[in-house]
Design a protein around this motif. Sequence first.
Motif, PDB file in Angstrom:
ATOM      1  N   CYS A 147       1.053  -0.868   0.317  1.00  8.89           N
ATOM      2  CA  CYS A 147       0.056  -0.314   0.530  1.00  8.89           C
ATOM      3  C   CYS A 147       0.937   1.423  -0.020  1.00  8.89           C
ATOM      4  CB  CYS A 147      -0.877  -0.139   1.258  1.00  8.89           C
ATOM      5  SG  CYS A 147      -2.158   0.879   1.212  1.00  8.89           S
ATOM      6  N   ILE A 185      -1.575   4.188   9.323  1.00 13.45           N
ATOM      7  CA  ILE A 185      -2.117   2.755   9.216  1.00 13.45           C
ATOM      8  C   ILE A 185      -2.557   2.391   8.290  1.00 13.45           C
ATOM      9  CG2 ILE A 185      -4.878   1.863  10.107  1.00 13.45           C
ATOM     10  CD1 ILE A 185      -4.833   4.245  12.107  1.00 13.45           C
ATOM     11  N   LEU A 186      -2.685   2.648   6.896  1.00  9.34           N
ATOM     12  CA  LEU A 186      -2.490   1.828   5.577  1.00  9.34           C
ATOM     13  C   LEU A 186      -1.112   1.289   5.259  1.00  9.34           C
ATOM     14  CD1 LEU A 186      -5.896   3.375   4.582  1.00  9.34           C
ATOM     15  CD2 LEU A 186      -5.729   1.334   5.685  1.00  9.34           C
ATOM     16  N   CYS A 187      -0.558   2.475   4.784  1.00 11.49           N
ATOM     17  CA  CYS A 187       0.235   2.208   4.051  1.00 11.49           C
ATOM     18  C   CYS A 187       1.817   1.597   4.299  1.00 11.49           C
ATOM     19  CB  CYS A 187       0.938   3.791   3.643  1.00 11.49           C
ATOM     20  SG  CYS A 187      -0.318   4.892   2.824  1.00 11.49           S
ATOM     21  N   ARG A 245     -13.553   5.163   9.226  1.00 11.40           N
ATOM     22  CA  ARG A 245     -12.718   3.786  10.125  1.00 11.40           C
ATOM     23  C   ARG A 245     -13.488   2.770   9.448  1.00 11.40           C
ATOM     24  NH1 ARG A 245      -9.334   4.094  13.916  1.00 11.40           N
ATOM     25  NH2 ARG A 245      -9.429   5.922  14.513  1.00 11.40           N
ATOM     26  N   TRP A 296     -11.705   2.453   5.775  1.00 12.11           N
ATOM     27  CA  TRP A 296      -9.997   2.180   6.559  1.00 12.11           C
ATOM     28  C   TRP A 296     -10.035   0.053   6.771  1.00 12.11           C
ATOM     29  CZ3 TRP A 296      -7.951   5.362  10.748  1.00 12.11           C
ATOM     30  CH2 TRP A 296      -7.462   6.918  10.451  1.00 12.11           C
ATOM     31  N   ASP A 297     -11.748  -0.486   7.283  1.00 17.16           N
ATOM     32  CA  ASP A 297     -11.667  -1.524   6.994  1.00 17.16           C
ATOM     33  C   ASP A 297     -11.581  -2.619   5.766  1.00 17.16           C
ATOM     34  OD1 ASP A 297     -11.228  -1.358   9.557  1.00 17.16           O
ATOM     35  OD2 ASP A 297     -13.997  -1.517   9.682  1.00 17.16           O
ATOM     36  N   LYS A 301      -5.989  -4.707   0.625  1.00 22.68           N
ATOM     37  CA  LYS A 301      -4.455  -5.333   0.754  1.00 22.68           C
ATOM     38  C   LYS A 301      -4.407  -6.647   1.452  1.00 22.68           C
ATOM     39  CE  LYS A 301      -1.345  -3.227   4.206  1.00 22.68           C
ATOM     40  NZ  LYS A 301      -0.892  -2.406   4.904  1.00 22.68           N
ATOM     41  N   VAL A 360     -10.287  -1.465   2.727  1.00 19.46           N
ATOM     42  CA  VAL A 360      -8.883  -1.413   2.122  1.00 19.46           C
ATOM     43  C   VAL A 360      -8.351  -1.879   2.852  1.00 19.46           C
ATOM     44  CG1 VAL A 360      -7.190   0.404   1.758  1.00 19.46           C
ATOM     45  CG2 VAL A 360      -9.096   1.527   1.919  1.00 19.46           C
ATOM     46  N   SER A 361      -7.871  -2.395   4.254  1.00 21.58           N
ATOM     47  CA  SER A 361      -7.071  -2.761   4.581  1.00 21.58           C
ATOM     48  C   SER A 361      -7.634  -4.331   4.211  1.00 21.58           C
ATOM     49  CB  SER A 361      -7.379  -3.234   6.341  1.00 21.58           C
ATOM     50  OG  SER A 361      -7.447  -1.759   6.941  1.00 21.58           O
ATOM     51  N   GLU A 370      -4.900   8.014   9.061  1.00 21.11           N
ATOM     52  CA  GLU A 370      -4.871   7.131   7.579  1.00 21.11           C
ATOM     53  C   GLU A 370      -3.690   6.616   6.971  1.00 21.11           C
ATOM     54  OE1 GLU A 370      -7.952   7.817   5.766  1.00 21.11           O
ATOM     55  OE2 GLU A 370      -7.195   7.969   3.587  1.00 21.11           O
TER      56      GLU A 370
END
Lengths: 252, 336
Positions: A41, A201-203, A173, A176-177, A183, A179-180, A198
Amino acid sequence: MFLNIGRVMPEVILSVSGLEKSYDEVVAVAGLDFEIAKGACFGLLGPNGAGKSTTLAMLEGMEDPTRGTVQYYGCPLPSDYQTRVGIQFQATALQDFLTPFDNLKLFSSFYDDPIPMDQLIDQFRLQEFLYRDSRRLSGGQRQRLLLALALVHNPEIVFLDEPTTGLDPRSRRDLWDVVSALKADGRTLILTTHYMEEAEILCDELVILSHGKTLLQGPPKQLIADAGVSDLDTLFLSLTGETLVKTQEVIE
Amino acid sequence: MTSIMRSVRRMKAVFFARNLEYLRDRASFGWNLVFPVLIVFALAVVFSGPPRALFTVTAVASDSLPELLEFPGIETISSDRSKALDRLSRQQTDLVVEVVGDSVRYWVNGNSASGAILELLLKYTEARSLERGETDGEAIRYVDWVVPGILGMNMMYSALWGVGYVVVRYRQSGYLRRLRATPLTKFEFLSAQVLSRLLVTLTASTIVFVGTNLILDYKMVGSLGLLFLIALVGGLAMITLGLAIACRTESKEFADGLLNAITFPMLLLSGVWFSLDGSPNWVQMIAQVLPLTHVLEAARAVMLDDAGVTDIAIHLAILIGFCAVGMGLSIKLFKW
């Protein structure tokens, strides 16, 4: 940059070399070089006007660079590149009077082997508003629909241009779930965002841009540790002091 | 799956989505019905004026015309003999006169009372020798003449605004950019828009044609198939014109202006509400470069004079030319 002793070097899916983009006299991107590992990511961060969206458009194949190259597995972008990438634009309207169901059906028909609609509906929790006019969706519902549309053809790379801008904290949020989960599927994600939390947490990897140039590049945790700061927010402000100074000027 | 089958599948999807959007847009659908009524009302106000002349005479030659033509209550228009006699047979004019040397040749319609009165007056007032000719034919009511105009006008508005304005709206909202990020090609997108609007236009025209005929029983002596062909080619010509206007325009306001600049001349100069016979040559020349003029001339020839395909071939050829140029420009210049 992905070279880690004792680990297999990840395959590079996209590589950018000497990338520049100008519009008449305005230089939007002034020479970028980076690589994106398959399955990572990758985040593009920067203040407004830093060149994030223009860089993203060139990675998506939507804009041609003025100079430099974008390569896909070390080769020029193939003619069927659009079938390999899914794009969630920052601002996209859909056809008036069409429901999420109609839109999913329409976009699915553009591809040879789309993901079954039921699966997308479940994955992005579209059931509750499946037959509502798309113009009447909330911000979070709309972003989930747009993400589902970007994924109808099961793309290898997903581009997300500020996917959570304008969303309330809960919807953010939720996204984000989602996107996770993407991933975890092993897809390569490339996102731009204003939210440091963001990005943190994600990248897996970040490029911080300012005035079309790279300020800093690396995994978020490493960047924070190297700078000796507590979080990415602090690091970002210290790098783009302009924002901090302007804020102070306003306060004074 | 071949690339052609893929292409057809994508076009079909965009075609159905556009039809769905149109059918669910009740306000727009309703406006399409109300607007022609408003136009009629506006024209009635704009063109209201002194009472019309009692008689209409068509003069084939403009020199040394009979004294009768200077009488109040007689409107004189100029035309060539062939057109003048066509008008006489439809009783759109009451008398045709042509001065040949020292004599006056005239034609009347044997079924026209107005013609008989004018003939008497001509004999009473004209000193030169008279040579009589006669045609026959039923009178064309205004409604018989104006129905093709109304159908053509609806087609023009539906085609130009339904495609031109919508494509600009898609562009301004970013929807075209979203479509560009899919395998959909320009050709597929544009073709789907054309076909969708053509379906809407032909369906609406057919409903209006059949519905008004049931109520008004207007004249339709020619081939229905040929009339449908005119509607098909004319609709395509105007849809592609709408696409050409929209192919790069980014502002809805600018598109509004452009579309008005094209529709108003056609509304006024293509013969929707009144015949242009007798109007200055330059007006008639402008009318000939407007696609609606050719749609209406061909439709009236079929509906009122039972014209065959060879009689209207020139109009069909010009309309096909408009289609080719419009579609070619659209594909060449189109920007997502």
